[in-house]
Scaffold this motif. Structure first.
Motif, short mmCIF file in Angstrom:
data_model
loop_
_atom_site.label_atom_id
_atom_site.label_comp_id
_atom_site.label_asym_id
_atom_site.label_seq_id
_atom_site.Cartn_x
_atom_site.Cartn_y
_atom_site.Cartn_z
N ILE A 83 30.25 49.15 44.78
CA ILE A 83 30.50 48.39 44.01
C ILE A 83 29.70 46.77 44.02
O ILE A 83 29.72 47.13 45.50
CB ILE A 83 32.11 47.95 44.28
CG1 ILE A 83 32.68 48.60 42.97
CG2 ILE A 83 31.90 46.10 43.21
CD1 ILE A 83 32.97 49.31 41.86
N THR A 84 29.13 47.03 43.72
CA THR A 84 28.47 45.44 43.40
C THR A 84 29.21 44.33 42.67
O THR A 84 29.33 44.13 42.34
CB THR A 84 26.41 45.54 42.36
OG1 THR A 84 25.72 47.01 42.80
CG2 THR A 84 25.81 44.50 42.87
N ILE A 142 37.72 38.83 45.88
CA ILE A 142 36.89 40.48 46.03
C ILE A 142 38.17 40.81 45.92
O ILE A 142 38.97 41.06 46.76
CB ILE A 142 35.64 40.10 47.61
CG1 ILE A 142 35.29 39.41 47.53
CG2 ILE A 142 35.76 42.12 47.78
CD1 ILE A 142 33.97 39.68 46.74
N SER A 143 38.55 41.29 45.45
CA SER A 143 39.80 42.21 44.78
C SER A 143 39.47 43.25 43.62
O SER A 143 38.53 43.00 42.57
CB SER A 143 40.53 41.50 44.16
OG SER A 143 40.42 41.06 43.18
N TYR A 187 34.50 45.16 37.47
CA TYR A 187 34.40 45.26 35.37
C TYR A 187 33.62 47.02 34.96
O TYR A 187 32.44 47.01 35.75
CB TYR A 187 33.56 44.24 34.81
CG TYR A 187 34.47 42.53 35.10
CD1 TYR A 187 35.64 42.82 34.53
CD2 TYR A 187 34.00 42.39 36.54
CE1 TYR A 187 36.25 41.53 34.30
CE2 TYR A 187 34.67 41.25 36.39
CZ TYR A 187 36.69 40.63 35.33
OH TYR A 187 37.38 39.30 36.22
N GLU A 188 33.27 47.30 34.28
CA GLU A 188 32.86 48.47 33.51
C GLU A 188 31.12 48.32 33.83
O GLU A 188 30.10 48.45 33.90
CB GLU A 188 32.92 49.40 33.09
CG GLU A 188 34.42 50.44 32.99
CD GLU A 188 34.09 51.23 34.28
OE1 GLU A 188 33.48 51.42 34.23
OE2 GLU A 188 35.13 51.34 35.12
N SER A 192 34.20 39.97 28.05
CA SER A 192 35.52 40.72 26.93
C SER A 192 36.74 39.70 27.47
O SER A 192 36.99 39.59 26.77
CB SER A 192 35.56 41.57 26.65
OG SER A 192 37.02 42.30 26.44
N ARG A 193 36.83 39.96 28.84
CA ARG A 193 37.96 39.99 29.23
C ARG A 193 38.38 38.54 29.68
O ARG A 193 39.24 37.51 29.76
CB ARG A 193 37.50 40.82 30.92
CG ARG A 193 38.42 42.03 30.99
CD ARG A 193 38.76 42.74 32.25
NE ARG A 193 38.14 43.95 32.66
CZ ARG A 193 38.92 44.46 34.03
NH1 ARG A 193 39.35 43.96 34.91
NH2 ARG A 193 38.49 46.08 33.65
N GLN A 194 36.52 37.63 30.06
CA GLN A 194 36.77 36.08 30.39
C GLN A 194 36.68 35.62 28.67
O GLN A 194 37.75 34.48 28.70
CB GLN A 194 35.54 35.81 30.56
CG GLN A 194 35.49 36.82 32.13
CD GLN A 194 35.87 36.09 33.29
OE1 GLN A 194 36.44 35.06 33.66
NE2 GLN A 194 36.98 36.93 33.57
N ASP A 195 36.56 36.10 27.92
CA ASP A 195 37.15 35.47 26.36
C ASP A 195 38.38 35.84 26.58
O ASP A 195 39.38 34.52 25.36
CB ASP A 195 35.93 36.11 25.28
CG ASP A 195 34.79 35.69 24.89
OD1 ASP A 195 34.38 35.51 25.90
OD2 ASP A 195 34.00 37.13 24.65
#
Length: 64
Positions: free
Chosen positions: A8-9, A43-44, A49-50, A57-60
């Protein structure tokens, strides 16, 4: 010790700097203070996110 989230980056939610490259970064810490701007990033697994589109999309959805 390996990464808690291998492959994960992590990016700063404020300035967009790559956290993985910051000196001392450790994804076993649940909060990482960006060395570029000082923002405290979570950091969890909830913050994985993909894609950029998935993130936006999730933020919206969270803002509505």
């Amino acid at each position: 010790m390996g990464d808690r989230f291998a492959g994960i980056t992590w990016w700063c939610d404020r300035c967009g700097s790559q956290l993985n490259e910051q000196r001392g970064f450790d994804d076993y810490k649940y909060i990482w203070k960006c060395t570029e701007c000082g923002y405290k990033n979570s950091i969890s697994s909830d913050n994985i996110y993909e894609s950029h589109e998935d993130y936006h999309s999730r933020q919206d959805k969270n803002n509505n």
